[in-house]
Write an enzyme that holds these catalytic residues in place. Structure first.
Site, PDB file in Angstrom:
ATOM      1  N   ARG A 107     -71.068  37.659 -37.162  1.00 16.73           N
ATOM      2  CA  ARG A 107     -70.877  37.497 -38.616  1.00 16.73           C
ATOM      3  C   ARG A 107     -72.085  38.115 -39.287  1.00 16.73           C
ATOM      4  O   ARG A 107     -73.217  37.674 -39.081  1.00 16.73           O
ATOM      5  CB  ARG A 107     -70.726  36.026 -38.999  1.00 16.73           C
ATOM      6  N   HIS A 134     -62.278  40.455 -42.754  1.00 21.37           N
ATOM      7  CA  HIS A 134     -62.291  39.152 -42.071  1.00 21.37           C
ATOM      8  C   HIS A 134     -60.981  39.036 -41.268  1.00 21.37           C
ATOM      9  O   HIS A 134     -60.101  38.244 -41.584  1.00 21.37           O
ATOM     10  CB  HIS A 134     -62.411  38.033 -43.101  1.00 21.37           C
ATOM     11  N   GLN A 137     -59.572  35.629 -39.751  1.00 20.59           N
ATOM     12  CA  GLN A 137     -59.010  34.767 -40.786  1.00 20.59           C
ATOM     13  C   GLN A 137     -57.562  35.152 -41.081  1.00 20.59           C
ATOM     14  O   GLN A 137     -56.658  34.312 -41.075  1.00 20.59           O
ATOM     15  CB  GLN A 137     -59.844  34.902 -42.074  1.00 20.59           C
ATOM     16  N   ASP A 219     -59.393  33.182 -52.950  1.00 23.60           N
ATOM     17  CA  ASP A 219     -60.679  32.997 -52.260  1.00 23.60           C
ATOM     18  C   ASP A 219     -61.741  32.854 -53.349  1.00 23.60           C
ATOM     19  O   ASP A 219     -61.466  33.089 -54.544  1.00 23.60           O
ATOM     20  CB  ASP A 219     -60.944  34.220 -51.359  1.00 23.60           C
ATOM     21  N   CYS A 259     -58.857  30.539 -47.633  1.00 19.74           N
ATOM     22  CA  CYS A 259     -59.530  30.543 -46.327  1.00 19.74           C
ATOM     23  C   CYS A 259     -60.618  29.469 -46.220  1.00 19.74           C
ATOM     24  O   CYS A 259     -61.047  29.148 -45.125  1.00 19.74           O
ATOM     25  CB  CYS A 259     -60.111  31.920 -46.048  1.00 19.74           C
ATOM     26  N   ARG A 287     -57.317  28.770 -37.058  1.00 18.46           N
ATOM     27  CA  ARG A 287     -58.398  29.661 -36.617  1.00 18.46           C
ATOM     28  C   ARG A 287     -58.683  29.441 -35.130  1.00 18.46           C
ATOM     29  O   ARG A 287     -58.929  30.365 -34.376  1.00 18.46           O
ATOM     30  CB  ARG A 287     -59.669  29.402 -37.450  1.00 18.46           C
TER      31      ARG A 287
END
Ligand code: CP
Ligand code: NVA
Length: 301
Positions: A107, A134, A137, A219, A259, A287
């Site tokens: 990340r 991402h 996700q 988001d 998310c 996830r």
């Protein structure tokens, strides 16, 4: 550890359409604990590094738990605590770490860090979020919709808010799978990927984006690393809140996704988050399952 023909997962495009659909199906099987699945330990004796330069709750914990459930061992590496945080070059870090580790989840900020790392690492690299994409996700989100019975190859999806990393991966998903995606973004905050107008449209009007939508995504208005813009963004994005009122032009059975982490009262209301439309908690759980399917695929003998 060196693997011949190692594969990375930096972008949904690293898998074919058929492979993405198979991963989603496999994740649903893993979640439902098909006979013997719990007994299989495909990561036995394998060690996965988690190298994070930004905070994380879901990605970190779901990967650590997933690796454990598959029989492997996870090592969390805070960027600041290892030499890369003091400037050790990516190409050196990647070559050294991939002599110890069987896969590395990263990340970070710049997507180029991931591509550089993948170039030098002999172990598969998995994108645990960059400023650009991402993919874990969005693959988990697709799994969540599929398990609710949505046809993820022909749905109508909406994105409300910032054209950010998660939005970019949604665009990639729409183009690979062939569903319709309309994004409503304020001027100046359009997605950073080029898109194919056959599948993807961008509007300034959230009501237009959600019209007849099967799923509405949103988001945060301020992503990690943009904190100094937070005040300005609150004003710019104030017409882009997912509220009960915004759901009216959508399908009556519309699903709402986020998310997480959410800023309740900004990009989404409490009411919508807690409503029957919300898939948010299933998304978070999934996830774990989708990443187990990804690990299984990348680390198969
Ligand atoms: N959605 C997501 O990636 O959450 P974390 O930042 O907590 O990992
Ligand atoms: N767009 C958000 C996603 C967090 C999971 C961010 O990058 O901060």
């Amino acid at each position: 550890m060196s693997m011949q023909n190692k594969r990375d997962f930096l972008d949904l495009r690293d898998f074919t359409r058929a492979e993405l659909l198979r991963l989603v199906q496999r994740a649903i099987e893993l979640k439902n604990g098909f006979p013997q699945i719990g007994a299989e330990k495909p990561l036995a004796g394998r060690v996965v590094g988690l190298m994070f330069e930004k905070p994380s709750t879901r990605t970190r914990v779901s990967f650590e738990v997933g690796v454990h459930q598959l029989g492997g061992h996870a090592i969390f590496l805070n960027w600041r605590d290892i030499q890369i945080g003091r400037g050790e070059p990516i190409e050196d870090t990647a070559r050294v770490l991939s002599r110890y580790l069987d896969a590395i989840v990263i990340r970070t900020y710049g997507h180029d860090v991931l591509t550089q790392f993948a170039k030098w690492s002999t172990a598969p690299i998995i994108n645990g979020l960059s400023d650009f994409l991402h993919p874990c996700q969005v693959l988990g989100d697709l799994m969540t919709l599929k398990e609710k019975g949505v046809d993820i190859t022909s749905m109508r999806a909406a994105w409300i808010g910032d054209g950010n990393n998660v939005a970019n991966s949604w665009i990639t998903a729409a183009e690979i799978l062939g569903f319709q995606l309309t994004l409503a973004c304020p001027e100046g905050y359009d997605p950073g990927v080029e898109y194919d107008p056959t599948f993807v449209k961008v509007t300034r009007d959230p009501r237009e984006a959600v019209k007849d939508a099967d799923v509405i995504n949103t988001d945060v208005w301020t992503s990690m690393g943009q904190e100094e813009e937070a005040c300005a963004r609150k004003e710019i994005f104030c017409g882009f809140q997912v509220s009960a009122d915004l759901l009216k032009p959508a399908s009556p059975t519309v699903y709402v996704m986020h998310c997480l982490p959410a800023h309740r009262g900004e990009e989404i209301t409490d009411e919508v988050m807690e409503s029957y439309h919300s898939l948010i908690w299933d998304q978070a759980e999934n996830r774990l399952h989708i990443q187990k399917a990804i690990l299984e695929e990348l680390l198969k003998p």
